[in-house]
Design an enzyme around this catalytic site. Structure first.
Site, PDB file in Angstrom:
ATOM      1  N   TYR A  16       0.827  -1.133   0.052  1.00  0.00           N
ATOM      2  CA  TYR A  16      -0.112  -0.065  -0.035  1.00  0.00           C
ATOM      3  C   TYR A  16       0.755   1.211  -0.042  1.00  0.00           C
ATOM      4  O   TYR A  16       0.656   2.199  -0.778  1.00  0.00           O
ATOM      5  CB  TYR A  16      -1.163  -0.073   1.076  1.00  0.00           C
ATOM      6  CG  TYR A  16      -1.665   1.276   1.390  1.00  0.00           C
ATOM      7  CD1 TYR A  16      -2.651   1.721   0.398  1.00  0.00           C
ATOM      8  CD2 TYR A  16      -1.601   2.087   2.566  1.00  0.00           C
ATOM      9  CE1 TYR A  16      -3.334   2.653   0.448  1.00  0.00           C
ATOM     10  CE2 TYR A  16      -2.170   3.334   2.934  1.00  0.00           C
ATOM     11  CZ  TYR A  16      -3.179   3.633   1.721  1.00  0.00           C
ATOM     12  OH  TYR A  16      -3.718   4.648   1.880  1.00  0.00           O
ATOM     13  N   GLU A  38     -11.650   5.849   4.580  1.00  0.00           N
ATOM     14  CA  GLU A  38     -10.734   6.438   5.780  1.00  0.00           C
ATOM     15  C   GLU A  38     -12.100   6.843   6.819  1.00  0.00           C
ATOM     16  O   GLU A  38     -11.841   6.503   7.967  1.00  0.00           O
ATOM     17  CB  GLU A  38     -10.649   7.925   5.034  1.00  0.00           C
ATOM     18  CG  GLU A  38      -9.348   7.725   4.340  1.00  0.00           C
ATOM     19  CD  GLU A  38      -8.164   7.267   5.004  1.00  0.00           C
ATOM     20  OE1 GLU A  38      -7.990   7.231   6.376  1.00  0.00           O
ATOM     21  OE2 GLU A  38      -6.804   7.049   4.437  1.00  0.00           O
ATOM     22  N   TRP A  46      -5.726   1.166  10.312  1.00  0.00           N
ATOM     23  CA  TRP A  46      -5.743   1.161   8.677  1.00  0.00           C
ATOM     24  C   TRP A  46      -5.376  -0.167   8.369  1.00  0.00           C
ATOM     25  O   TRP A  46      -6.095  -0.743   7.205  1.00  0.00           O
ATOM     26  CB  TRP A  46      -4.856   2.209   8.186  1.00  0.00           C
ATOM     27  CG  TRP A  46      -4.640   2.213   6.810  1.00  0.00           C
ATOM     28  CD1 TRP A  46      -3.843   1.711   5.691  1.00  0.00           C
ATOM     29  CD2 TRP A  46      -6.035   2.775   5.720  1.00  0.00           C
ATOM     30  NE1 TRP A  46      -4.336   1.943   4.206  1.00  0.00           N
ATOM     31  CE2 TRP A  46      -5.809   2.307   4.331  1.00  0.00           C
ATOM     32  CE3 TRP A  46      -7.391   3.074   6.135  1.00  0.00           C
ATOM     33  CZ2 TRP A  46      -6.526   2.703   3.463  1.00  0.00           C
ATOM     34  CZ3 TRP A  46      -8.231   3.466   5.218  1.00  0.00           C
ATOM     35  CH2 TRP A  46      -7.720   3.184   3.869  1.00  0.00           C
TER      36      TRP A  46
END
Length: 184
Positions: A16, A38, A46
């Site tokens: 990522y 988000e 995350w």
């Protein structure tokens, strides 16, 4: 040895970091996906969301806002049973609501991209932070974006979420100065 931002130590975070985080995004559907993810991440890590990303794409029609904006109570009940996503009713309803607001912004500004990137004068902001602890959780700019999105009816778009979104979509470059991606 490749030096990365210190948060990118294991997969899928490394991939990522190397391939997406901080890369300027201008595709409306990708921008909408990041905003939704988000918001889903609020209060979680995350990594938790990233591991469920494919589940989110499947559950939310690959983040097609037109389709999501038409989700009804039956679809919400189905999503609340879907183990491939975070089954939080407020976050699910937020995604549906935000799809409706997203479509209004597209109509008003021609694209979600035009609207969002105007916050940074359509140019990525480059920061020069030395370590992870130097990076703020939010900024005056993310507060401004949050405030405007909320005025337009969006939810789960607080200043911290907006700043994480700006980092993820390359509106700000917060790769630390020692990271191999800082100067790209």
């Amino acid at each position: 040895m490749t030096i990365r931002c210190e948060w990118a130590k294991t997969e899928p975070m490394i991939s990522y970091h190397d391939n997406e985080w901080g890369t300027p995004q201008h595709d409306d559907q990708i921008l909408f996906e990041f905003l939704c993810l988000e918001g889903a991440q609020a209060g979680l890590s995350w990594m938790t969301i990233l591991k469920r990303r494919q589940g989110y794409r499947k559950a939310f029609s690959n983040f097609d806002a037109r389709k999501i904006s038409k989700y009804d109570n039956t679809r919400v009940r189905k999503l609340l049973q879907d183990k491939s996503i975070i089954r939080n009713k407020l976050k699910i309803l937020s995604t549906i609501n935000n799809a409706k607001q997203f479509l209004k912004i597209q109509k008003e500004f021609g694209s979600f991209d035009n609207y969002l990137w105007d916050f940074v004068d359509h140019t990525p902001m480059k920061n020069n932070f030395k370590k992870l602890t130097d990076i703020p959780a939010f900024t005056t700019l993310s507060k401004s974006m949050s405030s405007d999105l909320k005025k337009r009816g969006f939810t789960f778009v607080g200043p911290t979420i907006c700043y994480a979104f700006m980092q993820a979509t390359g509106m700000v470059n917060d790769h630390t100065v020692d990271c191999f991606l800082h100067s790209k």
